[in-house]
Design an enzyme around this catalytic site. Sequence first.
Site, PDB file in Angstrom:
ATOM      1  N   ASP A  23       0.740  -1.241   0.051  1.00 15.66           N
ATOM      2  CA  ASP A  23       0.113  -0.008   0.074  1.00 15.66           C
ATOM      3  C   ASP A  23       0.885   1.233   0.207  1.00 15.66           C
ATOM      4  O   ASP A  23       1.478   1.554   1.018  1.00 15.66           O
ATOM      5  CB  ASP A  23      -0.807   0.022   1.265  1.00 15.66           C
ATOM      6  N   ASN A  25      -0.314   4.740  -0.578  1.00 14.75           N
ATOM      7  CA  ASN A  25      -0.889   5.927  -0.117  1.00 14.75           C
ATOM      8  C   ASN A  25      -1.104   5.807   1.293  1.00 14.75           C
ATOM      9  O   ASN A  25      -1.979   6.807   1.640  1.00 14.75           O
ATOM     10  CB  ASN A  25      -1.826   6.227  -1.132  1.00 14.75           C
ATOM     11  N   ASP A  27      -3.794   3.973   2.616  1.00 19.66           N
ATOM     12  CA  ASP A  27      -5.341   3.827   2.795  1.00 19.66           C
ATOM     13  C   ASP A  27      -5.426   2.579   3.308  1.00 19.66           C
ATOM     14  O   ASP A  27      -6.729   2.249   3.539  1.00 19.66           O
ATOM     15  CB  ASP A  27      -6.188   4.353   1.712  1.00 19.66           C
ATOM     16  N   ASP A  31      -1.976  -1.018  -3.725  1.00 27.10           N
ATOM     17  CA  ASP A  31      -2.047  -0.406  -4.935  1.00 27.10           C
ATOM     18  C   ASP A  31      -1.073  -0.832  -5.934  1.00 27.10           C
ATOM     19  O   ASP A  31       0.157  -0.948  -5.745  1.00 27.10           O
ATOM     20  CB  ASP A  31      -2.503   1.121  -4.678  1.00 27.10           C
ATOM     21  N   ASP A 100      -5.396 -10.941 -14.976  1.00 22.89           N
ATOM     22  CA  ASP A 100      -6.636 -11.916 -15.016  1.00 22.89           C
ATOM     23  C   ASP A 100      -7.727 -11.643 -15.849  1.00 22.89           C
ATOM     24  O   ASP A 100      -8.155 -10.310 -15.911  1.00 22.89           O
ATOM     25  CB  ASP A 100      -7.086 -11.769 -13.468  1.00 22.89           C
ATOM     26  N   HIS A 324      -4.677 -17.241  -4.487  1.00 19.56           N
ATOM     27  CA  HIS A 324      -5.335 -16.416  -3.436  1.00 19.56           C
ATOM     28  C   HIS A 324      -6.443 -17.194  -3.224  1.00 19.56           C
ATOM     29  O   HIS A 324      -7.389 -16.648  -2.375  1.00 19.56           O
ATOM     30  CB  HIS A 324      -5.711 -15.060  -4.397  1.00 19.56           C
ATOM     31  N   ASP A 325      -6.800 -18.216  -3.564  1.00 17.57           N
ATOM     32  CA  ASP A 325      -8.091 -18.945  -3.058  1.00 17.57           C
ATOM     33  C   ASP A 325      -7.876 -20.097  -2.199  1.00 17.57           C
ATOM     34  O   ASP A 325      -8.595 -21.057  -1.774  1.00 17.57           O
ATOM     35  CB  ASP A 325      -8.943 -19.752  -4.346  1.00 17.57           C
TER      36      ASP A 325
HETATM   37  O1  TEU Z   1     -11.822 -19.089  -8.748  1.00 15.74           O
HETATM   38  C1  TEU Z   1     -12.893 -20.316  -9.171  1.00 15.74           C
HETATM   39  C2  TEU Z   1     -12.805 -21.345  -8.047  1.00 15.74           C
HETATM   40  O2  TEU Z   1     -13.744 -22.341  -8.470  1.00 15.74           O
HETATM   41  C3  TEU Z   1     -12.365 -21.660  -6.954  1.00 15.74           C
HETATM   42  O3  TEU Z   1     -11.245 -21.238  -6.638  1.00 15.74           O
HETATM   43  C4  TEU Z   1     -13.362 -20.936  -5.866  1.00 15.74           C
HETATM   44  O4  TEU Z   1     -13.085 -19.559  -5.672  1.00 15.74           O
HETATM   45  C5  TEU Z   1     -13.435 -21.654  -4.473  1.00 15.74           C
HETATM   46  O5  TEU Z   1     -12.246 -21.813  -3.935  1.00 15.74           O
HETATM   47  C6  TEU Z   1     -14.029 -23.051  -4.588  1.00 15.74           C
HETATM   48  O6  TEU Z   1     -14.176 -23.516  -3.375  1.00 15.74           O
HETATM   49  C7  TEU Z   1     -11.885 -18.192  -9.415  1.00 15.74           C
HETATM   50  C8  TEU Z   1     -11.269 -16.864  -8.660  1.00 15.74           C
HETATM   51  O7  TEU Z   1      -9.695 -17.434  -8.385  1.00 15.74           O
HETATM   52  C9  TEU Z   1     -11.933 -16.634  -7.516  1.00 15.74           C
HETATM   53  O8  TEU Z   1     -10.919 -16.026  -6.564  1.00 15.74           O
HETATM   54  C10 TEU Z   1     -13.294 -16.104  -7.736  1.00 15.74           C
HETATM   55  O9  TEU Z   1     -13.883 -15.995  -6.581  1.00 15.74           O
HETATM   56  C11 TEU Z   1     -13.955 -16.887  -8.635  1.00 15.74           C
HETATM   57  O10 TEU Z   1     -13.042 -17.569  -9.852  1.00 15.74           O
HETATM   58  C12 TEU Z   1     -15.069 -16.202  -9.306  1.00 15.74           C
HETATM   59  O11 TEU Z   1     -14.379 -15.235 -10.304  1.00 15.74           O
HETATM   60 CA    CA Z   2      -3.610   2.358  -1.062  1.00 11.43          CA
END
Ligand code: TEU
Ligand code: CA
Length: 545
Positions: A23, A25, A27, A31, A100, A324-325
């Site tokens: 980050d 700035n 907030d 960014d 993405d 990130h999931d």
């Molecule tokens: O994720 C799709 C997906 O099927 C999984 O990763 C889901 O988010 C979950 O973990 C299943 O249990 C993609 C993106 O990576 C995710 O961040 C989004 O939320 C999703 O698509 C919708 O765009």
């Molecule tokens: Ca920021």
Amino acid sequence: MKEALNWWQEKVVYQIYPRSFCDFNGDGIGDIKGIISKLDYLKQLGIGIIWLSPMYVSPKADNGYDIADYYNIDPQYGTMADMEELIEKAKAKGLKIILDLVVNHTSDEHKYFIESMDKASPYRDYYIWRQGKRGGKAPPNNWTSFFGGKAWSKDSKSGEWYLHLFSPKQPDLNWHNPKVVQMVREIMRFWLDKGIAGFRCDVINLIYKTSLADGKKRLILTGSEHYLTQDGCHKTLADLRQTVLNEYDCFTVGETVFITPMQARKLCGTNPKELDMVFNFEHMEVDQFIVKWFKRKFKPEKLINVLDKWQNQLDWNALYLENHDQPRSVSRFGNNAYWDESAKMLGTLLLTLRGTPYIFQGQEIGMTNFDFTDMSQIQDVESHNIYNVLKKLPITKRKRWKMIKRTSRDNARTPMQWDGGAGAGFTAGTPWIGINSNHSYINVAAQNKLSDSVLEYYKKLIKLRSEIPALRHGTYTRIAAPAGVYCYERILNGERYIIVLNMTAKKSKFNIDFKSEIIASNYSNKDYNKNILLPYYAMIIKPKI
Ligand code: TEU
Ligand code: CA
């Protein structure tokens, strides 16, 4: 022999989740200027490609995976000028950027969706609007959403329902409509013309709904047989390749859920060409029972078997242990008591299999799952939805929290730990989501100073991978080893490397009965005993002939 690989097979990718990266700035939200300030860090790490999670204009019901305007940057992250500066500065350092591409759905605040709410609008058919059953009272079919609950929501104005495989704020686009295909072609061109090097294509194997008939009832994703990896999806991807991607020096990696190796081969095949690589999820399922919220004990042997299967089934894999999931790999496949050893062991795995490795921000310093203690600290829309679904089942509140805690996507989304200060060097303000208290000792600044840190180990391995062609595109063959030990060799032009990974906390007897040189390990040479592998021992060996 000349290397005939594409550049995206030679480099390591680094995924940035902008909201949590840096980050600038103050907030509390990461960014673009923050990312620019860390380009030198990324260069030193040795990666060659950056994948940016979405920063387009979005109400952020799903942190940007709900796009309201594909042609502009969300003011929270900066401006288009910032983005152009990022692309240019990265290029000057020899770093490529992929974006993405989220086109299974848009945000419900996208202007076309808002238009489409009017039955007479030409945009009605950009989305999937249908009459409900039982006089409009029930949804058009029995499909369920990825985030739990129904996949349809009703709009009172027109009295019809729209399909959303994710949250109601993420209406699915209608890929049967050629105008939707054209819209996506234009979005792709717009960004490729700005100098980006390709796309990570969000849930790309869901885009084409062959029929809207009721699905076979399932524990999760009722209806999925009507939209997972359909012929129409293959055709659409081949079309996008021919009409857009072929004109650019770029690559695409598809996020493809529930695919078989056969489908993956077709998606990555050349006749016709569709995508360049796919993320499969089978290795992410080894510690779960049908759905990810039901965890089962992690058995290394399962992970090894799944990884081995995909290594054999696909010529080129998109390699990852985190994104990130997903929960953090060291908390999931590693061990707290052997945090350092297991983080490095997992790094060795990621960087020595055959394919393009993807590092998720923070993985290179061994970041762990969050230390949140209750639901109020969770931001993720999926976690909240599932928590509510779980309320309907006979499980205690404690158990419910436990399930969310281990699986929540927020485990990966706590801020990047740059230093041990109050804001972890991520922000001078109040972070949008809690910072893990272990940032006091798990952070970049501390690890930069230590020659044997997880970070330095990642740097060393990335460098080795770039210097040794066999580690990139050598053949892969598994070598028999005791349970929980993953051993394989990579061979190119007679050059042979053996990778040995003890994925357990147990000492393991394993006799490597040849003269060999250890070229990298998470233990020091004096710990090396050719009969005994210490817990989470990882090494790359070059046999002497
Ligand atoms: O994720 C799709 C997906 O099927 C999984 O990763 C889901 O988010 C979950 O973990 C299943 O249990 C993609 C993106 O990576 C995710 O961040 C989004 O939320 C999703 O698509 C919708 O765009
Ligand atoms: Ca920021």
